[in-house]
Enzyme design. Structure first.
Site, PDB file in Angstrom:
ATOM      1  N   ASP A   1      34.432  46.893  43.911  1.00 10.17           N
ATOM      2  CA  ASP A   1      33.111  46.349  43.864  1.00 10.17           C
ATOM      3  C   ASP A   1      32.998  45.053  44.583  1.00 10.17           C
ATOM      4  O   ASP A   1      34.017  44.535  45.099  1.00 10.17           O
ATOM      5  CB  ASP A   1      32.918  45.934  42.629  1.00 10.17           C
ATOM      6  CG  ASP A   1      32.866  47.317  41.415  1.00 10.17           C
ATOM      7  OD1 ASP A   1      32.674  48.323  42.086  1.00 10.17           O
ATOM      8  OD2 ASP A   1      32.390  46.975  40.300  1.00 10.17           O
TER       9      ASP A   1
ATOM     10  N   HIS B   1      38.295  45.011  42.790  1.00  7.69           N
ATOM     11  CA  HIS B   1      37.319  44.334  43.614  1.00  7.69           C
ATOM     12  C   HIS B   1      37.963  43.967  45.005  1.00  7.69           C
ATOM     13  O   HIS B   1      38.851  44.011  45.036  1.00  7.69           O
ATOM     14  CB  HIS B   1      37.052  43.053  42.696  1.00  7.69           C
ATOM     15  CG  HIS B   1      36.194  43.482  41.390  1.00  7.69           C
ATOM     16  ND1 HIS B   1      37.130  43.740  40.618  1.00  7.69           N
ATOM     17  CD2 HIS B   1      35.085  43.238  41.146  1.00  7.69           C
ATOM     18  CE1 HIS B   1      36.029  44.214  39.461  1.00  7.69           C
ATOM     19  NE2 HIS B   1      34.920  43.769  39.702  1.00  7.69           N
TER      20      HIS B   1
END
Length: 239
Positions: free
Chosen positions: A60, A206
């Protein structure tokens, strides 16, 4: 203090699990996915073909100044992943969008401004979705385009708005916890429990975090050693 830090991480993780529980309880799987569909059948099919078990790594919040380094590590392990990217960052760095696609990875929406979806009006949310997708390579296959809500924040209204706009919301079945630590060792430790990484798992990671980047070679090594084939979410869901 370490105890306070551990408590904070526990509470944060509980909030993330709540988003997934909401989707499981009230929304059809064709609109919200948190793991590979028909996991047992998918695992049997992949084992029969390759002796490997499919698992999807997702990243992400990019693209970022570390994206290229992430891509190099993934390439060195022959791993493909799905990148849930922020529209305004894609607009600023189209060359990184192209690099992700060129590496054989999947690009999907993570909002245009990274605002929490429940805080947006329906029109604002639609603009976030369409604005981001317009910057990404066109997907082929049967599946609707994917979106992951920033911070995993959802409401029934935001889920339905995404669904009505033609998107499938993708959550996760295993949270690495890399968003609430700065320790590469802690990120790696999140992959020690093989039971949490069954075939069909969708793993939350992430971009833009040096500790995640430092952990990534060890994480990929563990997964490969455990017999996982690292695929995109689209492939995991049958695209």
């Amino acid at each position: 203090m370490k105890g306070t830090s551990d408590t904070s991480r526990t509470l944060c993780a509980a909030g993330r699990r709540g988003a997934r529980s909401l989707a499981r309880a009230i929304v059809p799987r064709r609109l919200v996915a948190w793991q590979g569909r028909r996991v047992a059948r998918a695992a049997a099919g992949w084992q029969g073909r390759q002796g490997l078990r499919p698992l999807a790594l997702t990243f992400d919040d990019g693209p970022s100044e570390l994206t290229q380094a992430y891509l190099e590590v993934l390439e060195s392990f022959g791993a493909r992943a799905t990148f849930f990217v922020v529209g305004e960052l894609c607009a600023a760095h189209p060359e990184l969008v192209s690099a992700i696609a060129a590496g054989g990875h999947e690009l999907s929406a993570h909002g245009y401004t990274h605002r929490r979806f429940p805080s947006l009006s329906r029109n604002e949310l639609r603009q976030e979705l369409t604005g981001t997708v317009s910057l990404l390579p066109r997907r082929s296959g049967r599946h609707r385009p994917f979106v992951r809500p920033p911070h995993g924040a959802m409401s029934l209204s935001s889920i339905l708005t995404c669904a009505n706009a033609g998107f499938t919301t993708v959550l996760w079945s295993h949270d690495s916890g890399d968003w609430c630590t700065t320790s590469a060792d802690e990120v790696c430790a999140a992959f020690d429990d093989e039971g949490a990484l069954d075939p069909g798992a969708i793993v939350l990671l992430h971009e833009g975090q040096p500790w995640t980047l430092r952990a990534l070679p060890r994480v990929l090594g563990k997964l490969k050693e455990a017999g996982h084939d690292l695929v995109t979410v689209g492939e995991l869901l049958g695209d």
